[in-house]
Design a protein around this motif. Structure first.
Motif, PDB file in Angstrom:
ATOM      1  N   UNK A  52      11.418   2.941  -5.000  1.00  0.00           N
ATOM      2  CA  UNK A  52       9.995   2.625  -4.921  1.00  0.00           C
ATOM      3  C   UNK A  52       9.207   3.553  -5.834  1.00  0.00           C
ATOM      4  N   UNK A  53       7.981   3.141  -6.130  1.00  0.00           N
ATOM      5  CA  UNK A  53       7.078   3.968  -6.934  1.00  0.00           C
ATOM      6  C   UNK A  53       5.703   3.950  -6.289  1.00  0.00           C
ATOM      7  N   UNK A  54       5.131   5.136  -6.115  1.00  0.00           N
ATOM      8  CA  UNK A  54       3.775   5.304  -5.584  1.00  0.00           C
ATOM      9  C   UNK A  54       2.871   5.703  -6.743  1.00  0.00           C
ATOM     10  N   UNK A  55       1.650   5.211  -6.740  1.00  0.00           N
ATOM     11  CA  UNK A  55       0.732   5.585  -7.817  1.00  0.00           C
ATOM     12  C   UNK A  55       0.667   7.114  -7.904  1.00  0.00           C
ATOM     13  N   UNK A  56       0.832   7.670  -9.111  1.00  0.00           N
ATOM     14  CA  UNK A  56       0.902   9.137  -9.251  1.00  0.00           C
ATOM     15  C   UNK A  56      -0.351   9.889  -8.799  1.00  0.00           C
ATOM     16  N   UNK A  57      -1.494   9.224  -8.692  1.00  0.00           N
ATOM     17  CA  UNK A  57      -2.706   9.900  -8.240  1.00  0.00           C
ATOM     18  C   UNK A  57      -2.955   9.748  -6.745  1.00  0.00           C
ATOM     19  N   UNK A  58      -2.059   9.056  -6.053  1.00  0.00           N
ATOM     20  CA  UNK A  58      -2.218   8.919  -4.609  1.00  0.00           C
ATOM     21  C   UNK A  58      -1.773  10.202  -3.921  1.00  0.00           C
ATOM     22  N   UNK A  86      -4.107   0.235 -12.647  1.00  0.00           N
ATOM     23  CA  UNK A  86      -3.290   0.894 -11.614  1.00  0.00           C
ATOM     24  C   UNK A  86      -1.912   0.251 -11.510  1.00  0.00           C
ATOM     25  N   UNK A  87      -1.876  -1.062 -11.579  1.00  0.00           N
ATOM     26  CA  UNK A  87      -0.591  -1.752 -11.512  1.00  0.00           C
ATOM     27  C   UNK A  87       0.236  -1.466 -12.759  1.00  0.00           C
ATOM     28  N   UNK A  88      -0.411  -1.356 -13.915  1.00  0.00           N
ATOM     29  CA  UNK A  88       0.302  -0.999 -15.136  1.00  0.00           C
ATOM     30  C   UNK A  88       0.954   0.382 -15.010  1.00  0.00           C
ATOM     31  N   UNK A  89       0.228   1.326 -14.382  1.00  0.00           N
ATOM     32  CA  UNK A  89       0.774   2.670 -14.177  1.00  0.00           C
ATOM     33  C   UNK A  89       2.006   2.609 -13.283  1.00  0.00           C
ATOM     34  N   UNK A  90       1.950   1.812 -12.241  1.00  0.00           N
ATOM     35  CA  UNK A  90       3.092   1.681 -11.339  1.00  0.00           C
ATOM     36  C   UNK A  90       4.293   1.054 -12.037  1.00  0.00           C
ATOM     37  N   UNK A 126       1.608   0.795  -4.160  1.00  0.00           N
ATOM     38  CA  UNK A 126       3.022   1.109  -4.374  1.00  0.00           C
ATOM     39  C   UNK A 126       3.785  -0.151  -4.744  1.00  0.00           C
ATOM     40  N   UNK A 127       4.877   0.050  -5.470  1.00  0.00           N
ATOM     41  CA  UNK A 127       5.813  -1.027  -5.807  1.00  0.00           C
ATOM     42  C   UNK A 127       7.164  -0.723  -5.192  1.00  0.00           C
ATOM     43  N   UNK A 128       7.783  -1.733  -4.595  1.00  0.00           N
ATOM     44  CA  UNK A 128       9.141  -1.624  -4.085  1.00  0.00           C
ATOM     45  C   UNK A 128      10.064  -2.454  -4.965  1.00  0.00           C
ATOM     46  N   UNK A 129      11.167  -1.861  -5.400  1.00  0.00           N
ATOM     47  CA  UNK A 129      12.195  -2.628  -6.097  1.00  0.00           C
ATOM     48  C   UNK A 129      13.290  -2.956  -5.087  1.00  0.00           C
ATOM     49  N   UNK A 178       0.843  -1.202   0.000  1.00  0.00           N
ATOM     50  CA  UNK A 178       0.000   0.000   0.000  1.00  0.00           C
ATOM     51  C   UNK A 178       0.873   1.245   0.000  1.00  0.00           C
ATOM     52  N   UNK A 179       0.448   2.266  -0.725  1.00  0.00           N
ATOM     53  CA  UNK A 179       1.227   3.499  -0.834  1.00  0.00           C
ATOM     54  C   UNK A 179       1.379   4.197   0.510  1.00  0.00           C
ATOM     55  N   UNK A 180       0.335   4.169   1.349  1.00  0.00           N
ATOM     56  CA  UNK A 180       0.412   4.948   2.590  1.00  0.00           C
ATOM     57  C   UNK A 180       1.483   4.416   3.540  1.00  0.00           C
TER      58      UNK A 180
END
Length: 275
Positions: A103-109, A235-239, A125-128, A65-67
């Motif tokens: 990491x990447x957070x959804x740009x609309x969050x 949403x996952x594609x955007x991330x 969110x995605x963590x690398x 989760x982004x938060x």
């Protein structure tokens, strides 16, 4: 250790379908046998601040989760250096322990303002990881885009009072999915379960269909409290694109089954195929 708070949101009445919020009992995955097949679910430690849950969807990618990536008091984005993913953590030992490269957070969050459906709808969110986890017993999960109302689902999470051992709720239900993609579920969640993967059976495989974002009081007396999550899909594609844009070495995730080790019964309860 202070727990990362799961957001509490008061939403409109959820249409009742006879399913209670405690319709599936939590089962601790506290042995190697019980935890087999779920090792790609792990605890995300956030410095000394607390923790969230997360799951691998590729050898170097963790979905959460982004938060979880923000300071609840200041609203500031936390540095990736404070994050650590502990795959399959059980009683102080993990199958693999990795730092987070980026990491990447959804740009609309937006981690500001009032909490509502818009915020939950993009709480992803995605963590690398700093190094891939390439172990035969730690297999990333495939993903599936959209859960539907009435689907039987399961959640594997760490949470308050059970931070050292993951727990599986084998059978809960999707109560509704609104037009923004927010999924209301009858699953039991608590502080620390933010980012936990929500699983469903698809094409004979257990796949991630959502991520736990929040818990909410329900005005339906039969459900007391419900879990809120976000459907994946675009949403996952955007991330993925956001993470890919910063590094040409990024490898796109394939939505394919991993190794067939995790299966669910036709009734929706998660079960393993024993050797």
């Amino acid at each position: 250790m202070r727990f990362i708070a799961v957001l509490v949101i008061a939403l409109a009445t959820v249409a009742g379908n006879g399913v209670r919020a405690d319709d599936g009992a939590l089962r601790a995955l506290d042995t190697g046998t019980l935890g087999r097949g779920w090792e790609a679910v792990g605890r995300i430690d956030i410095g000394r601040r607390g923790f969230c849950s997360g799951a691998m969807i590729a050898p170097q990618l963790v979905l959460t989760a982004a938060h979880c990536l923000f300071d609840n008091q200041t609203g500031a984005r936390l540095p990736d250096s404070e994050l650590r993913f502990r795959a399959g953590l059980r009683n102080g030992r993990s199958e693999a322990d990795r730092g987070v490269r980026r990491s990447a957070v959804h740009p609309e969050y937006r981690h500001v303002g009032s909490i509502g459906s818009t915020r939950v709808a993009h709480d992803l969110a995605l963590l690398e990881l700093d190094r891939p986890i390439q172990l035969s017993n730690v297999q990333p999960f495939a993903v599936y885009s959209e859960p539907r109302r009435g689907d039987e689902i399961g959640v594997v999470s760490y949470a308050r009072g059970r931070s050292e051992v993951p727990s599986l709720e084998e059978r809960c239900h999707v109560l509704q999915r609104d037009r923004m993609g927010v999924v209301t579920m009858s699953c039991s969640v608590d502080f620390g379960a933010s980012g936990a993967p929500v699983f469903a059976l698809s094409h004979g495989q257990v796949r991630i269909v959502s991520v736990v974002s929040a818990m909410s009081d329900s005005t339906d007396p039969s459900q007391r409290r419900v879990a809120l999550g976000v459907s994946l899909g675009p949403r996952l594609d955007v991330l993925r694109a956001a993470l890919a844009a910063g590094d040409q070495r990024f490898v796109r995730v394939q939505d394919l089954p991993s190794d067939g080790q995790r299966q669910m019964s036709s009734g929706g309860g998660a079960r393993f195929v024993r050797p």
